[in-house]
Every structure is written in C-alpha cells, then in structure tokens.
Write a protein that holds these residues in place. Structure first.
Motif, short mmCIF file in Angstrom:
data_model
loop_
_atom_site.label_atom_id
_atom_site.label_comp_id
_atom_site.label_asym_id
_atom_site.label_seq_id
_atom_site.Cartn_x
_atom_site.Cartn_y
_atom_site.Cartn_z
N THR A 263 8.05 -11.25 -0.71
CA THR A 263 9.45 -10.90 -0.95
C THR A 263 9.63 -9.38 -1.02
OG1 THR A 263 9.76 -12.95 -2.20
CG2 THR A 263 11.42 -11.24 -2.49
N LEU A 264 8.71 -8.69 -1.70
CA LEU A 264 8.80 -7.24 -1.79
C LEU A 264 8.62 -6.58 -0.43
CD1 LEU A 264 6.81 -6.59 -5.11
CD2 LEU A 264 9.25 -6.10 -4.70
N MET A 265 7.69 -7.09 0.36
CA MET A 265 7.48 -6.52 1.70
C MET A 265 8.71 -6.72 2.58
SD MET A 265 3.47 -6.93 2.75
CE MET A 265 3.27 -8.69 2.42
N CYS B 74 6.22 9.75 -2.53
CA CYS B 74 7.33 8.84 -2.84
C CYS B 74 6.93 7.65 -3.70
CB CYS B 74 7.96 8.36 -1.54
SG CYS B 74 8.83 9.67 -0.66
N ILE C 229 5.16 0.83 -3.96
CA ILE C 229 5.56 -0.47 -4.48
C ILE C 229 4.27 -1.26 -4.67
CG2 ILE C 229 6.88 -2.57 -4.08
CD1 ILE C 229 8.64 -0.15 -4.46
N SER D 36 -1.36 -7.21 2.76
CA SER D 36 -0.53 -6.91 3.92
C SER D 36 -0.26 -8.17 4.72
CB SER D 36 -1.26 -5.88 4.82
OG SER D 36 -2.44 -6.45 5.36
N ALA E 261 11.83 -7.15 1.46
CA ALA E 261 12.94 -6.40 0.88
C ALA E 261 12.86 -4.92 1.24
CB ALA E 261 12.97 -6.57 -0.64
N HIS E 262 11.65 -4.39 1.31
CA HIS E 262 11.48 -2.96 1.57
C HIS E 262 11.04 -2.66 3.00
CE1 HIS E 262 11.93 -1.68 -2.67
NE2 HIS E 262 11.34 -2.83 -2.95
N ASP E 263 10.92 -3.68 3.82
CA ASP E 263 10.48 -3.52 5.20
C ASP E 263 9.11 -2.83 5.26
OD1 ASP E 263 10.60 -3.83 7.95
OD2 ASP E 263 11.69 -1.94 8.26
N PHE E 264 8.20 -3.27 4.39
CA PHE E 264 6.85 -2.72 4.37
C PHE E 264 5.89 -3.68 5.06
CE2 PHE E 264 7.54 -0.24 0.12
CZ PHE E 264 8.28 0.70 0.81
N SER E 265 4.81 -3.13 5.57
CA SER E 265 3.75 -3.94 6.15
C SER E 265 2.62 -4.20 5.17
CB SER E 265 3.17 -3.26 7.40
OG SER E 265 4.16 -3.14 8.39
N LEU F 44 1.36 -3.57 0.67
CA LEU F 44 1.65 -3.16 -0.70
C LEU F 44 0.36 -2.78 -1.38
CD1 LEU F 44 4.02 -6.04 -1.91
CD2 LEU F 44 4.74 -3.76 -1.15
#
Length: 341
Positions: free
Chosen positions: A125-127, A109, A112, A149, A129-133, A135
């Motif tokens: 902000t990206l984490m 996939c 980011i 992280s 926005a995407h609900d990531f732990s 990048l």
C-alpha cells in the motif's frame, strides 16, 4: 555584507544557533551556485566571524538546512609561523570540488520505511501510494535491516513462498555515508538499482538514491553542455565562409602571437571571440542579418556568461531562467537559419 548575515553573527555571538538553507546563504552573498570563488568568499567571512556551519555548506544539497555556531575552540586555526606570514592562502581546496552523494535531493528527503513485522499488504500500500519501487525496512531511524521491493515480492511469490510479513520478502540493502563521492557511488547504484544514504554525523538514514535519481541528475548536469554545444555549432554555421583568416586573427589578444598563429578558421575561435567578432559593425554587415545587432549581441553575451558557469560543472547546476536563455537563443538561431539569414 548582507543584513541577514550580520543578524547571524549577532545571534551566534549570543550563543544562539540560527538556521537557514544553503540556497539562502548563497543569496546573502549575491550568488546562486557554489562556485570556487563564491565558496572561498563565504568561507573567509565565516572564518573572520569565528563561525562554522553544520553541516558544511559545501557538502550538502543546496536546499538542505544548515545551522551556524561558534567555531569550537579545539578547531580554532593554529597560529601562523612567522616565516609563513604574508604568504597567500591556497585559493582552492580539492574537497570543495568533490561532488558528494549528499548533494543530491534524494539523499536528503528521508525514507518511507516499514519494520520487519509489518504486513506485506502495508508495504504494498505504501509503495502504491508513493509510487515507489522499494521501501526501507528499519527497526528505528538508525537501524537499516534491508529493503522490500516489487522485485523481492515477485521473487518470493514465484517460488510459491508464503508472504505475510515484510521479513518474508526482505533483501539486503546497501548503505553508504553521505560523504561518499557521487562518482564512486555510481557503480553501486547501477549494480543494486538503489542505495540508502546515512548521515556521517549521527548515522541516521537520510535518503535513498535510485538509478532513476542518478539518470535525472546526470541529465540535469549534461543538458546545458548539450545546449551550449548546439549553440556553438549554430554560430559557427552562421559565421562560416564570411570572414578572411586575417579578420579572425584581429579579434585575438594582440599580445598572444602564438594564439593568433593557431587561428585558421572560425572553428578555432572561442565563444568570447565569436562575440567580439560580430560586435564590430563592419563584421556584422558581412553577416547580412536583418535583425538588431545590439539586441543579438546582448542575448549572445548572456549565453557566454552562462557558458562560463556551466563549464565549472557545478553540482548546483543552472537555474530555469538560464535554461530558458539557452533555449531561446538556440531557437533564435534556428529561426535565422530557416529564414536563410
């Protein structure tokens, strides 16, 4: 042969490289999963047509895109020696059974990413926005510098370190090739919480697999086993004490005397033998069930077919309709038990 595959062959003959997904290719051959027999049949058709898929349709996520092209001349099969002609080809290749990291959705996939000079605020902000732990930290699609992280940000702040740019909170990242067997990659994922996946073909970073992805995949593969185990226990409870040993032996293969001798109770029967047992009207009567035998046996036969699929431990898993069938049949067994039948 499907119309779609005939169109692919015509396109490839004209030096075109048509594309589709692995799932769609399977559909052309009336299949939903990459079982050994299905893979062999598709490979035979591709070989007969002088076509290869890129990437190999057995080594990627089921919804990954593949392209069709002519077999490179250098890869054409060598002539079979006269003394070997007429011998049967191997039915199974160990490589076809490999469960590769590339078969996971998360490995396909993309990622980011931020670059080392981006601000920490951008990464946060990206984490969010995407609900990531975490990048990827990359300077381009091939060059993985590391990862940022919540953990690395927290560590730096806890030591009163100034955080301005992503490089201030970067940590080393583990990257593996998409040809890595999943079970070998498991320890790395557990130890590091996530790994990045690279394409073995062009070295691009194609995805990130986290411990959460891993646990979801194992749940996806194990849930059908648990459901089927529950159903088999429910059937054994239904049949327990209702039949003499001789009646149980009667539904075994007459030619297999050793198998018959091993039958001492319902627990010794296979799922198919459970079905054959209750398909006989005289045996059905002994169960005392106030439901239709034909409908019940048809539902149970569907479970038997799904069970056969599940026991191949196919990485593509079973579809939602098959899950529903297992759940519905288990619920039916629960209802019969609650009614005292």
């Amino acid at each position: 042969m499907s119309k779609e595959f005939e169109e692919v062959k015509a396109d490839v003959a004209e030096d075109k490289e048509p594309t589709t997904t692995v799932r769609e290719l399977l559909r052309w051959f009336g299949a939903r999963r990459r079982r050994t027999g299905v893979v062999k049949r598709i490979r035979n058709e591709l070989d007969d047509a002088g076509i290869v898929t890129t990437p190999d349709f057995t080594k990627v996520w089921i919804d990954a895109e593949i392209s069709f092209s002519k077999v490179p001349e250098a890869a054409a099969p060598a002539a079979v020696p006269a003394e070997d002609q007429g011998q049967e080809e191997p039915q199974f290749s160990p490589q076809d059974a490999s469960f590769l990291i590339s078969m996971l959705k998360a490995a396909n996939c993309g990622v980011i990413a931020v670059n080392p000079q981006d601000t920490v605020e951008k990464a946060i902000t990206l984490m969010l926005a995407h609900d990531f732990s975490q990048l990827a930290v990359m300077s381009n699609e091939h060059t993985l510098k590391g990862a940022i992280s919540w953990k690395t940000i927290g560590k730096r702040l806890s030591h009163n370190n100034e955080l301005t740019e992503v490089k201030d909170a970067i940590e080393p990242a583990v990257a593996i090739e998409d040809t890595e067997p999943l079970f070998k990659a498991t320890k790395l994922i557990i130890d590091h919480e996530f790994v990045f996946v690279r394409s073995s073909a062009d070295k691009k970073v194609t995805g990130i697999v986290t411990a959460t992805d891993l646990s979801e995949q194992f749940q996806f593969l194990s849930e059908p086993f648990l459901l089927i185990g529950q159903i088999e226990n429910q059937i054994r409870v239904l049949l327990h004490g209702k039949f003499e040993v001789e009646a149980l032996k009667e539904i075994c293969n007459d030619a297999d005397e050793a198998r018959k001798d091993s039958i001492q109770s319902v627990a010794d029967l296979t799922f198919g033998e459970y079905l054959r047992l209750i398909q006989k009207p005289e045996n059905w009567e002994k169960l005392g069930l106030s439901i239709d035998r034909g409908v019940f046996c048809a539902e149970m036969d569907q479970v038997r077919e799904i069970r056969n699929d599940v026991m191949h431990f196919d990485p593509d898993g079973i579809d939602e309709g098959q899950y529903d069938q297992l759940r519905r049949f288990s619920n039916l067994m629960d209802e019969l038990e609650a009614l005292g039948q």
